[in-house]
Structures are given as C-alpha cells and as structure tokens.
Design an enzyme around this catalytic site. Structure first.
Site, PDB file in Angstrom:
ATOM      1  N   GLU A  65      -4.785  10.285  13.770  1.00 26.85           N
ATOM      2  CA  GLU A  65      -5.541   9.369  14.128  1.00 26.85           C
ATOM      3  C   GLU A  65      -6.705   8.888  12.952  1.00 26.85           C
ATOM      4  O   GLU A  65      -7.008   7.798  12.817  1.00 26.85           O
ATOM      5  CB  GLU A  65      -6.025   9.508  15.421  1.00 26.85           C
ATOM      6  N   GLU A  72      -7.031   1.997   7.959  1.00 29.55           N
ATOM      7  CA  GLU A  72      -7.191   0.587   8.381  1.00 29.55           C
ATOM      8  C   GLU A  72      -8.368  -0.042   7.826  1.00 29.55           C
ATOM      9  O   GLU A  72      -8.556  -1.184   7.615  1.00 29.55           O
ATOM     10  CB  GLU A  72      -7.407   0.484  10.057  1.00 29.55           C
TER      11      GLU A  72
END
Length: 235
Positions: A65, A72
């Site tokens: 994660e 991102e």
C-alpha cells in the site's frame, strides 16, 4: 557520520509511514485490520509459526500500500493531467495491493479456520443454543439504541449519516447472530463478508466516517452478544 546517516534514514522511513497513515484512508484501514488480527492471534493462542506468517503477510500488505501511494504521488507530480498510461499504471499498482490483500486473507482464514470452526470458548457454546427469534429481538434493540444515540448528536438520521452507523450496527448484528446460530465457520465467514460489503458501501459513498462505521459495527456485535447471553441466563 555513517551512523548519523543510518539514523536519518530510519527517521525518513518512519516519516513516510506516518505521512501515509495520516493522509491515506486505505493505510489506516490496513493498520486497524492488522491490530484486530494480532489481538485475535493472542486470543486464539496461535503457534510461533502461525504468528510469524501473520506478521509477514501484514508487512507485505502495508508495504504494498505504501508503494502504491508513493507511485500515485510520483505519477500525479509528473503528469497532473489525465493520461491513459498514468491511469493504467495506477490501476496496476492498486491491483498489486489487492493481490497481497487477498493472499493475506487466505492465509489468515487458513490459520484461524480451526479455531473458528471449533468454537472452543464456553461462552460461545452457550450463546449459539439460543433460538432464532432472539436475533429479531437483538435487531429491534439495536435500532432503538441507534436512534437514541443519533438523537443526541443531532447529525444525520437513521438511514443516512451520523454517529453511529445504523447499517453497520445492523449488518454486524446479523453477522454475529448467524455466527452464533449456524455453528459453522464457513457460513459465519460468508456472513462477515456480507457485513463488510455493507460497511464498505457506506464508507465509499461518503455517508459515514470510518469512526462512525467502526463504532456502529462494534455496537451491533456487542449488543447482540449481550442479548444472546441474557436470554441464556433467563431461559
């Protein structure tokens, strides 16, 4: 000088984890799930190897994660406007997280299955002997209490918004009832997935905060267990 650089590296790594926890919703969820799993591991008296496997899969999911979040941010910085390749890269990174999460779920299920299936706790053995109509009583009590709690904080209504989440309370009350009455770990697991899908939809739709959902789910489970136990005492 060398040790100082190592300390700075650790500090920077910790800053990254803290920043991710503060800013990313999914990382918060992963940490909460990890905490619950570790508490369950203590209660279930797992072996060293089983605990070690849990630590490994928890670390893999959280690391994935964090990588996904970092990727991102880099993509958004390099290419702030929409681009199909940027979207594909983000989707693949999110897919990698999903793969690790599903894998960890399978590992956890295999480890906890025997404990869940045996229902070895004496309290649970007594509770699951209660008749089905106790479930209806539990749901009615939960509805009343949720309405009362929402009337105190003056936010939202029973079907939308406010503390606690009524849907989460009812969904996890049903999950608890099914788990206690079915006497089957597989059925209980499927019921839990249904309850999780309910609270996930409430969160994704922005109807409730994470705190409202967690407290609602906890309230639903706690009240259901209390009602089942009271019935056993009176019966």
């Amino acid at each position: 000088m060398k040790s100082r650089n190592i300390i700075e590296s650790f500090n920077n790594a910790i800053k990254g984890i803290v920043h991710g926890f503060r800013t990313e919703r999914n990382i918060k969820i992963h940490f909460i799930i990890a905490l619950l799993v570790l508490i369950a591991a203590i209660l279930a008296n797992l072996s060293k190897i089983e605990v070690m496997l849990l630590f490994i899969v928890i670390a893999v999911v959280i690391a994935a994660e964090l990588f996904n979040t970092a990727l991102e941010r880099i993509i958004d910085m390099i290419h702030p406007d929409y681009h199909p390749l940027a979207e594909a890269a983000k989707n693949m990174a999110a897919g990698a997280v999903l793969v690790t999460a599903v894998g960890s779920l399978m590992v956890g299920y295999i480890i906890f299955y025997n404990r869940l299936n045996s229902f070895s706790l004496a309290l649970v053995r007594r509770l699951r002997n209660a008749p089905i109509h106790v479930t209806v009583i539990s749901l009615a009590i939960i509805v009343i209490i949720v309405i009362m709690l929402k009337s105190f904080n003056f936010k939202g209504n029973f079907l939308r918004g406010g503390m606690p989440s009524g849907h989460s309370a009812l969904a996890f009350s049903l999950f608890t009832s099914i788990a206690l009455l079915s006497k089957n770990a597989l059925v209980a697991t499927l019921a839990m997935f249904m309850a999780l899908m309910v609270i996930h939809s409430r969160y994704e739709a922005g109807i409730h905060t994470l705190a409202e959902i967690i407290i609602g789910a906890f309230l639903g489970m706690l009240l259901t267990v209390i009602v089942f136990e009271l019935f056993h005492i009176v019966a």
